[in-house]
Design a protein around this motif. Structure first.
Motif, PDB file in Angstrom:
ATOM      1  N   GLN A   1       0.844  -1.193   0.000  1.00  0.00           N
ATOM      2  CA  GLN A   1       0.000   0.000   0.000  1.00  0.00           C
ATOM      3  C   GLN A   1       0.877   1.241   0.000  1.00  0.00           C
ATOM      4  OE1 GLN A   1      -3.395  -0.041  -0.278  1.00  0.00           O
ATOM      5  NE2 GLN A   1      -2.987  -2.196  -0.625  1.00  0.00           N
ATOM      6  N   ASN A   2       0.389   2.277  -0.596  1.00  0.00           N
ATOM      7  CA  ASN A   2       1.112   3.538  -0.688  1.00  0.00           C
ATOM      8  C   ASN A   2       0.154   4.640  -0.266  1.00  0.00           C
ATOM      9  OD1 ASN A   2       3.385   5.001  -1.163  1.00  0.00           O
ATOM     10  ND2 ASN A   2       3.107   5.151  -3.363  1.00  0.00           N
TER      11      ASN A   2
ATOM     12  N   GLU B   1      -5.649  18.446   2.187  1.00  0.00           N
ATOM     13  CA  GLU B   1      -5.777  18.099   3.606  1.00  0.00           C
ATOM     14  C   GLU B   1      -4.558  18.585   4.382  1.00  0.00           C
ATOM     15  OE1 GLU B   1      -5.981  14.077   6.271  1.00  0.00           O
ATOM     16  OE2 GLU B   1      -6.806  14.024   4.256  1.00  0.00           O
ATOM     17  N   ALA B   2      -4.794  19.130   5.566  1.00  0.00           N
ATOM     18  CA  ALA B   2      -3.691  19.563   6.422  1.00  0.00           C
ATOM     19  C   ALA B   2      -2.878  18.341   6.831  1.00  0.00           C
ATOM     20  CB  ALA B   2      -4.218  20.295   7.647  1.00  0.00           C
ATOM     21  N   ILE B   3      -1.563  18.434   6.661  1.00  0.00           N
ATOM     22  CA  ILE B   3      -0.694  17.328   7.049  1.00  0.00           C
ATOM     23  C   ILE B   3       0.218  17.703   8.208  1.00  0.00           C
ATOM     24  CG2 ILE B   3      -0.757  16.155   4.824  1.00  0.00           C
ATOM     25  CD1 ILE B   3       1.961  17.437   4.166  1.00  0.00           C
TER      26      ILE B   3
ATOM     27  N   SER C   1       4.955   8.642   0.890  1.00  0.00           N
ATOM     28  CA  SER C   1       3.802   8.196   1.659  1.00  0.00           C
ATOM     29  C   SER C   1       4.143   7.863   3.117  1.00  0.00           C
ATOM     30  CB  SER C   1       3.202   6.947   1.003  1.00  0.00           C
ATOM     31  OG  SER C   1       4.093   5.862   1.174  1.00  0.00           O
ATOM     32  N   VAL C   2       3.114   7.632   3.888  1.00  0.00           N
ATOM     33  CA  VAL C   2       3.268   7.185   5.268  1.00  0.00           C
ATOM     34  C   VAL C   2       4.107   5.907   5.296  1.00  0.00           C
ATOM     35  CG1 VAL C   2       2.015   6.254   7.268  1.00  0.00           C
ATOM     36  CG2 VAL C   2       1.140   8.279   6.078  1.00  0.00           C
ATOM     37  N   ARG C   3       3.845   5.024   4.367  1.00  0.00           N
ATOM     38  CA  ARG C   3       4.583   3.754   4.292  1.00  0.00           C
ATOM     39  C   ARG C   3       6.081   3.996   4.103  1.00  0.00           C
ATOM     40  NH1 ARG C   3       6.050  -0.152   0.236  1.00  0.00           N
ATOM     41  NH2 ARG C   3       5.802  -2.248   1.051  1.00  0.00           N
ATOM     42  N   ASP C   4       6.441   5.106   3.468  1.00  0.00           N
ATOM     43  CA  ASP C   4       7.833   5.443   3.198  1.00  0.00           C
ATOM     44  C   ASP C   4       8.376   6.503   4.151  1.00  0.00           C
ATOM     45  OD1 ASP C   4       8.024   3.656   1.017  1.00  0.00           O
ATOM     46  OD2 ASP C   4       7.031   5.120  -0.274  1.00  0.00           O
ATOM     47  N   LYS C   5       7.800   6.577   5.351  1.00  0.00           N
ATOM     48  CA  LYS C   5       8.216   7.491   6.418  1.00  0.00           C
ATOM     49  C   LYS C   5       7.708   8.917   6.213  1.00  0.00           C
ATOM     50  CE  LYS C   5      12.338   4.927   7.855  1.00  0.00           C
ATOM     51  NZ  LYS C   5      11.907   3.665   7.361  1.00  0.00           N
TER      52      LYS C   5
END
Length: 166
Positions: A25-26, A33-35, A128-132
């Motif tokens: 998943q990515n 959206e605020a990050i 992505s989240v998956r990639d830190k």
């Protein structure tokens, strides 16, 4: 009516999934959206990827303890992000918090005009989240020996989501 899935609810849902469900998943946040949420003294600001990209950008290539080979990181400096809130004066330290609620405290004296950066690009692309990601506090480890210490490695928090004064 289509259900609304926020980043926080997505992270909560992901935490409850088995690890194998996330393989491949990515996951990324929507562009609007605020990050990143920043709260210094009485001022608060929300940043999207676009608003972070509108700030002056710094890029450098470096090796890290967590990646293979030399990688190019880019994003606004942490100093410019904090200054964008308009309330950086009288802040001696900040707490940096990740999506999983992991946090570190950084003295503002360690924040310079060129480092660290709030990296929102790796090798020119969002990550992505998956990639830190989507945000990672990054220092130019290969450019200055003072950054190659356990204290600076510990401050290089990935999946950054909140900054607040302490």
């Amino acid at each position: 009516m289509k259900p609304v899935v926020t980043r926080r609810s997505l992270v909560s849902m992901m935490a409850s999934l088995p690890a194998f469900a996330l393989i491949g998943q990515n996951v990324r946040a929507d562009a609007d959206e605020a990050i990143l949420s920043v709260r210094l003294n009485d001022a608060e600001a929300q940043f999207t990827d676009a608003t972070l990209s509108d700030l002056p950008q710094v890029s450098f290539s470096t090796t890290t303890l967590w990646t293979q080979g030399q990688i190019s990181f880019a994003g606004p400096t942490l100093q410019s992000v904090l200054e964008a809130t308009g309330a950086m004066q009288d802040v001696a330290a900040i707490r940096l918090t990740a999506l999983n609620d992991y946090s570190v405290t950084m003295e503002t004296a360690l924040i310079g005009p060129n480092a660290p950066i709030v990296a929102n690009r790796i090798d020119g692309a969002p990550f992505s989240v998956r990639d830190k990601g989507p945000l990672w506090i990054m220092f130019p480890f290969d450019l200055d020996i003072r950054y190659r210490s356990e204290s600076f490695y510990a401050l290089s928090i990935w999946q950054l989501s909140h900054i607040e004064s302490v």
